[in-house]
Scaffold this motif. Structure first.
Motif, PDB file in Angstrom:
ATOM      1  N   LEU A  12       0.847  -1.198   0.000  1.00 51.69           N
ATOM      2  CA  LEU A  12       0.000   0.000   0.000  1.00 51.69           C
ATOM      3  C   LEU A  12       0.881   1.246   0.000  1.00 51.69           C
ATOM      4  CD1 LEU A  12      -2.494  -1.278   2.747  1.00 51.69           C
ATOM      5  CD2 LEU A  12      -2.605  -1.628   0.259  1.00 51.69           C
ATOM      6  N   ARG A  13       0.849   1.977  -1.115  1.00 49.85           N
ATOM      7  CA  ARG A  13       1.675   3.187  -1.265  1.00 49.85           C
ATOM      8  C   ARG A  13       0.761   4.397  -1.327  1.00 49.85           C
ATOM      9  NH1 ARG A  13       4.613  -0.352  -5.682  1.00 49.85           N
ATOM     10  NH2 ARG A  13       6.007  -1.472  -4.278  1.00 49.85           N
ATOM     11  N   GLU A  14       1.046   5.367  -0.451  1.00 50.82           N
ATOM     12  CA  GLU A  14       0.125   6.501  -0.268  1.00 50.82           C
ATOM     13  C   GLU A  14      -0.233   7.194  -1.576  1.00 50.82           C
ATOM     14  OE1 GLU A  14       2.981   6.097   1.465  1.00 50.82           O
ATOM     15  OE2 GLU A  14       2.813   6.817   3.531  1.00 50.82           O
ATOM     16  N   ASP A  15       0.752   7.391  -2.461  1.00 48.80           N
ATOM     17  CA  ASP A  15       0.509   8.232  -3.634  1.00 48.80           C
ATOM     18  C   ASP A  15       0.319   7.439  -4.928  1.00 48.80           C
ATOM     19  OD1 ASP A  15       0.873  10.367  -1.902  1.00 48.80           O
ATOM     20  OD2 ASP A  15       3.035  10.381  -2.226  1.00 48.80           O
ATOM     21  N   GLN A  16       0.280   6.107  -4.823  1.00 51.50           N
ATOM     22  CA  GLN A  16       0.208   5.314  -6.052  1.00 51.50           C
ATOM     23  C   GLN A  16      -0.873   4.239  -6.067  1.00 51.50           C
ATOM     24  OE1 GLN A  16       4.133   3.620  -6.678  1.00 51.50           O
ATOM     25  NE2 GLN A  16       5.050   5.588  -6.203  1.00 51.50           N
ATOM     26  N   THR A  17      -1.120   3.632  -4.924  1.00 54.64           N
ATOM     27  CA  THR A  17      -1.967   2.433  -4.915  1.00 54.64           C
ATOM     28  C   THR A  17      -3.429   2.795  -5.179  1.00 54.64           C
ATOM     29  OG1 THR A  17      -0.450   1.420  -3.345  1.00 54.64           O
ATOM     30  CG2 THR A  17      -2.649   0.458  -3.474  1.00 54.64           C
ATOM     31  N   PRO A  18      -4.095   2.070  -6.082  1.00 59.73           N
ATOM     32  CA  PRO A  18      -5.515   2.346  -6.312  1.00 59.73           C
ATOM     33  C   PRO A  18      -6.362   1.916  -5.115  1.00 59.73           C
ATOM     34  CG  PRO A  18      -4.764   0.528  -7.692  1.00 59.73           C
ATOM     35  CD  PRO A  18      -3.563   1.044  -6.966  1.00 59.73           C
ATOM     36  N   LEU A  19      -7.539   2.503  -5.007  1.00 60.55           N
ATOM     37  CA  LEU A  19      -8.406   2.272  -3.854  1.00 60.55           C
ATOM     38  C   LEU A  19      -9.588   1.420  -4.334  1.00 60.55           C
ATOM     39  CD1 LEU A  19      -8.273   5.992  -2.617  1.00 60.55           C
ATOM     40  CD2 LEU A  19      -6.664   4.158  -2.114  1.00 60.55           C
ATOM     41  N   ILE A  20      -9.625   0.169  -3.865  1.00 62.07           N
ATOM     42  CA  ILE A  20     -10.562  -0.801  -4.444  1.00 62.07           C
ATOM     43  C   ILE A  20     -11.531  -1.307  -3.379  1.00 62.07           C
ATOM     44  CG2 ILE A  20     -10.768  -3.003  -5.667  1.00 62.07           C
ATOM     45  CD1 ILE A  20      -7.768  -2.754  -6.321  1.00 62.07           C
ATOM     46  N   MET A  21     -12.789  -0.988  -3.548  1.00 64.68           N
ATOM     47  CA  MET A  21     -13.776  -1.441  -2.559  1.00 64.68           C
ATOM     48  C   MET A  21     -14.812  -2.354  -3.182  1.00 64.68           C
ATOM     49  SD  MET A  21     -14.306   2.022  -0.467  1.00 64.68           S
ATOM     50  CE  MET A  21     -12.804   2.910  -0.102  1.00 64.68           C
ATOM     51  N   GLY A  22     -15.429  -3.155  -2.336  1.00 63.61           N
ATOM     52  CA  GLY A  22     -16.450  -4.092  -2.800  1.00 63.61           C
ATOM     53  C   GLY A  22     -17.745  -3.371  -3.147  1.00 63.61           C
ATOM     54  N   PRO A  23     -18.748  -4.163  -3.542  1.00 60.17           N
ATOM     55  CA  PRO A  23     -20.011  -3.573  -4.015  1.00 60.17           C
ATOM     56  C   PRO A  23     -20.774  -2.844  -2.916  1.00 60.17           C
ATOM     57  CG  PRO A  23     -20.156  -5.972  -3.878  1.00 60.17           C
ATOM     58  CD  PRO A  23     -18.723  -5.617  -3.626  1.00 60.17           C
ATOM     59  N   VAL A  24     -21.687  -1.978  -3.340  1.00 57.91           N
ATOM     60  CA  VAL A  24     -22.462  -1.145  -2.411  1.00 57.91           C
ATOM     61  C   VAL A  24     -23.239  -1.993  -1.406  1.00 57.91           C
ATOM     62  CG1 VAL A  24     -24.418   0.465  -2.320  1.00 57.91           C
ATOM     63  CG2 VAL A  24     -22.607   0.802  -4.001  1.00 57.91           C
ATOM     64  N   SER A  25     -23.730  -3.150  -1.855  1.00 59.26           N
ATOM     65  CA  SER A  25     -24.524  -3.993  -0.950  1.00 59.26           C
ATOM     66  C   SER A  25     -23.672  -4.578   0.175  1.00 59.26           C
ATOM     67  CB  SER A  25     -25.200  -5.119  -1.739  1.00 59.26           C
ATOM     68  OG  SER A  25     -24.219  -5.823  -2.478  1.00 59.26           O
ATOM     69  N   ASN A  26     -22.374  -4.616   0.006  1.00 58.44           N
ATOM     70  CA  ASN A  26     -21.493  -5.004   1.116  1.00 58.44           C
ATOM     71  C   ASN A  26     -21.194  -3.751   1.932  1.00 58.44           C
ATOM     72  OD1 ASN A  26     -21.538  -7.616   0.341  1.00 58.44           O
ATOM     73  ND2 ASN A  26     -19.466  -7.671  -0.494  1.00 58.44           N
ATOM     74  N   GLN A  27     -22.042  -3.543   2.941  1.00 55.14           N
ATOM     75  CA  GLN A  27     -21.981  -2.258   3.654  1.00 55.14           C
ATOM     76  C   GLN A  27     -20.757  -2.116   4.545  1.00 55.14           C
ATOM     77  OE1 GLN A  27     -25.819  -0.100   4.278  1.00 55.14           O
ATOM     78  NE2 GLN A  27     -26.549  -2.182   4.667  1.00 55.14           N
ATOM     79  N   ARG A  28     -19.940  -3.131   4.614  1.00 55.02           N
ATOM     80  CA  ARG A  28     -18.650  -3.012   5.277  1.00 55.02           C
ATOM     81  C   ARG A  28     -17.901  -1.753   4.806  1.00 55.02           C
ATOM     82  NH1 ARG A  28     -14.101  -5.349   7.866  1.00 55.02           N
ATOM     83  NH2 ARG A  28     -12.389  -3.960   7.432  1.00 55.02           N
ATOM     84  N   TRP A  29     -18.125  -1.386   3.555  1.00 56.26           N
ATOM     85  CA  TRP A  29     -17.324  -0.319   2.962  1.00 56.26           C
ATOM     86  C   TRP A  29     -17.852   1.081   3.250  1.00 56.26           C
ATOM     87  CZ3 TRP A  29     -12.868  -2.280   2.171  1.00 56.26           C
ATOM     88  CH2 TRP A  29     -12.764  -3.630   1.822  1.00 56.26           C
ATOM     89  N   THR A  30     -18.939   1.202   4.043  1.00 50.88           N
ATOM     90  CA  THR A  30     -19.449   2.549   4.355  1.00 50.88           C
ATOM     91  C   THR A  30     -18.366   3.399   5.024  1.00 50.88           C
ATOM     92  OG1 THR A  30     -20.357   1.696   6.440  1.00 50.88           O
ATOM     93  CG2 THR A  30     -21.901   1.954   4.599  1.00 50.88           C
ATOM     94  N   TYR A  31     -17.659   2.806   5.955  1.00 52.14           N
ATOM     95  CA  TYR A  31     -16.616   3.531   6.703  1.00 52.14           C
ATOM     96  C   TYR A  31     -15.483   3.941   5.772  1.00 52.14           C
ATOM     97  CZ  TYR A  31     -12.541   3.688   9.955  1.00 52.14           C
ATOM     98  OH  TYR A  31     -11.399   4.008  10.650  1.00 52.14           O
ATOM     99  N   ALA A  32     -14.969   2.968   5.028  1.00 54.50           N
ATOM    100  CA  ALA A  32     -13.839   3.240   4.136  1.00 54.50           C
ATOM    101  C   ALA A  32     -14.216   4.305   3.110  1.00 54.50           C
ATOM    102  CB  ALA A  32     -13.421   1.949   3.432  1.00 54.50           C
ATOM    103  N   CYS A  33     -15.462   4.213   2.627  1.00 57.28           N
ATOM    104  CA  CYS A  33     -15.915   5.121   1.583  1.00 57.28           C
ATOM    105  C   CYS A  33     -16.061   6.538   2.152  1.00 57.28           C
ATOM    106  CB  CYS A  33     -17.242   4.595   1.067  1.00 57.28           C
ATOM    107  SG  CYS A  33     -17.713   5.304  -0.465  1.00 57.28           S
ATOM    108  N   ALA A  34     -16.611   6.651   3.376  1.00 57.46           N
ATOM    109  CA  ALA A  34     -16.751   7.970   4.008  1.00 57.46           C
ATOM    110  C   ALA A  34     -15.369   8.584   4.258  1.00 57.46           C
ATOM    111  CB  ALA A  34     -17.523   7.843   5.319  1.00 57.46           C
TER     112      ALA A  34
END
Ligand code: NAD
Ligand code: UDP
Length: 362
Positions: free
Chosen positions: A143-165
């Motif tokens: 994980l590189r601060e200025d290079q790594t893409p940010l990849i999250m799962g689908p909207v229905s997997n609400q685990r990602w609410t925090y990461a997305c916010a």
């Protein structure tokens, strides 16, 4: 140094206050609805505490006035407990995005340095989790601060609410910097461990805390340690005291720390959750001088059973720490055992009697 700190009563905030208030050149004004972890600092003449959330209304106006006094504002305020991301998604989004938004706007208006606590979860899952091949290319998982893409799962997997916010907050902060020059520092913590993390369920809190307190609670109460989805997820663990040194180093070196994003973690302490559970029961046998803990039961549970529907895990978090090494001269040294032993001793000292007592009383 004059600092405003939101969320100063939580796990990170309480350790940060310990460190900052040990210095005679630091003054802090803080907000948090919780006081129990920082009670010893209330009354310190260099600490002004508002036992309230800093949200719209009177507290936000107060904060805006105090910005003129401060050198920087540190925002730690969050709901950051994975058990709540899919079960209280609207609260998670409100607290981590909408309640934080006016704070950034206030800093932008005052052109004040904002030190924002984000999360390594903004990276989401690694590229390697989507490949079927054996992974030996660090570009697929590091994980590189200025290079790594940010990849999250689908909207229905609400685990990602925090990461997305949190990711949206990072983008808002960056946009203010790019538009008006607001100075900022974004910190992406990678699993800080230490005393006072969360709570022990049925003792001083309810629900499911983060993994350290879950495993501690199981050991303290004699319940099995539960491994979610096989315990194969990996985390890198860093001592809270060392993480706090990184933060202090940023505050002491604004020219190096400003307008950057920092991973803060310890890449030498990578561990699967299964191995973490095994280590913790071995260390607890040592602390209690009861060898039976070495065989403390560990059981498997599905994430659906443990967290409910919509959970999805981050597979691996291996931070590139070049920024922290070169700009902050920060080199975390404590290995996992050196972190777990004093941390678990502290939980044992604070809870062992209390948990037995309230179990007998039930
Ligand atoms: P924590 O839950 O212990 O502390 C957060 C504190 O914020 C709580 O005391 C809560 O009462 C307070 N709070 C919530 N809303 C508030 C508001 N509107 N105004 C004032 N206070 C408010 O969490 P922590 O472990 O101390 O984490 C601190 C920050 O670091 C969070 O932003 C979190 O997302 C981030 N982080 C921490 C870790 C870690 O390993 N501890 C990992 C990733 C990210
Ligand atoms: N976990 C587990 N058993 C528990 C609690 C958590 O196996 O009792 C796992 C969880 O599924 C995740 C890891 O431990 O893979 C770390 O969870 P934590 O709550 O600390 O949060 P995260 O690191 O995901 O932010």
């Amino acid at each position: 140094m004059k600092l405003l700190i939101l969320g100063c009563g939580g796990f990170v905030g309480s350790h940060l206050l310990d460190r900052l208030l040990s210095r005679s050149d630091v003054e802090v004004e803080g907000w948090d609805p919780e006081v129990s972890k920082i009670a010893k600092h209330v009354g310190n003449p260099r600490f002004t505490f508002h036992q309230a959330p800093c949200i719209d209304g009177v507290e936000l106006r107060r904060l805006e006035e105090r910005l003129a006094w401060a050198d920087a504002l540190i925002n730690l305020a969050a709901i950051c407990n994975p058990a709540q991301y899919n079960t209280r998604p609207l609260d998670v989004i409100r607290t981590n995005l909408f309640d934080s938004y006016p704070i950034v706007e206030a800093c932008a208006r005052a052109n004040k340095w904002l030190v924002y606590f984000s999360t390594s979860e903004v990276y989401g899952r690694t590229l390697s989790s989507y490949t079927q091949t054996e992974v030996d290319d660090p570009g697929l998982y590091e994980l590189r601060e200025d290079q790594t893409p940010l990849i999250m799962g689908p909207v229905s997997n609400q685990r990602w609410t925090y990461a997305c916010a949190k990711q949206m907050m990072e983008r808002i902060i960056y946009a203010h910097h790019a538009t008006s020059g607001m100075p900022f520092t974004i910190i992406r913590p990678l699993n800080f461990f230490g005393p006072r993390m969360d709570y022990i369920p049925r003792s001083d809190g309810d629900g499911i805390p983060r993994v350290l307190a879950c495993f501690m609670a199981a050991l303290l109460r004699g319940d099995p340690i539960k491994l979610v989805d096989g315990g194969e997820a990996r985390r890198t663990i860093v001592a809270i005291e060392e993480a706090v040194e990184a933060i202090v180093s940023m505050l002491d070196r604004p020219l190096k720390a400003q307008n950057r994003i920092f991973n803060i973690g310890n890449r030498n302490n990578e561990v699967t959750m299964r191995r973490l559970a095994e280590m913790m029961r071995e260390i607890y046998a040592e602390i209690t001088e009861d060898p039976a803990y070495s065989d403390h039961p560990i059981i498997d549970v599905s994430s659906e059973t443990f967290y409910g529907p919509g959970y999805e895990d981050c597979d691996r978090r291996m931070p590139d720490l070049t920024h922290a090494h070169t700009l902050l001269d920060w080199h975390p040294r404590r290995n996992l055992r050196e972190i777990l032993l004093p941390t678990m001793r502290d939980y044992h000292a604070r809870y062992a009697n209390a948990t037995h007592l309230d179990d007998t009383a039930r």
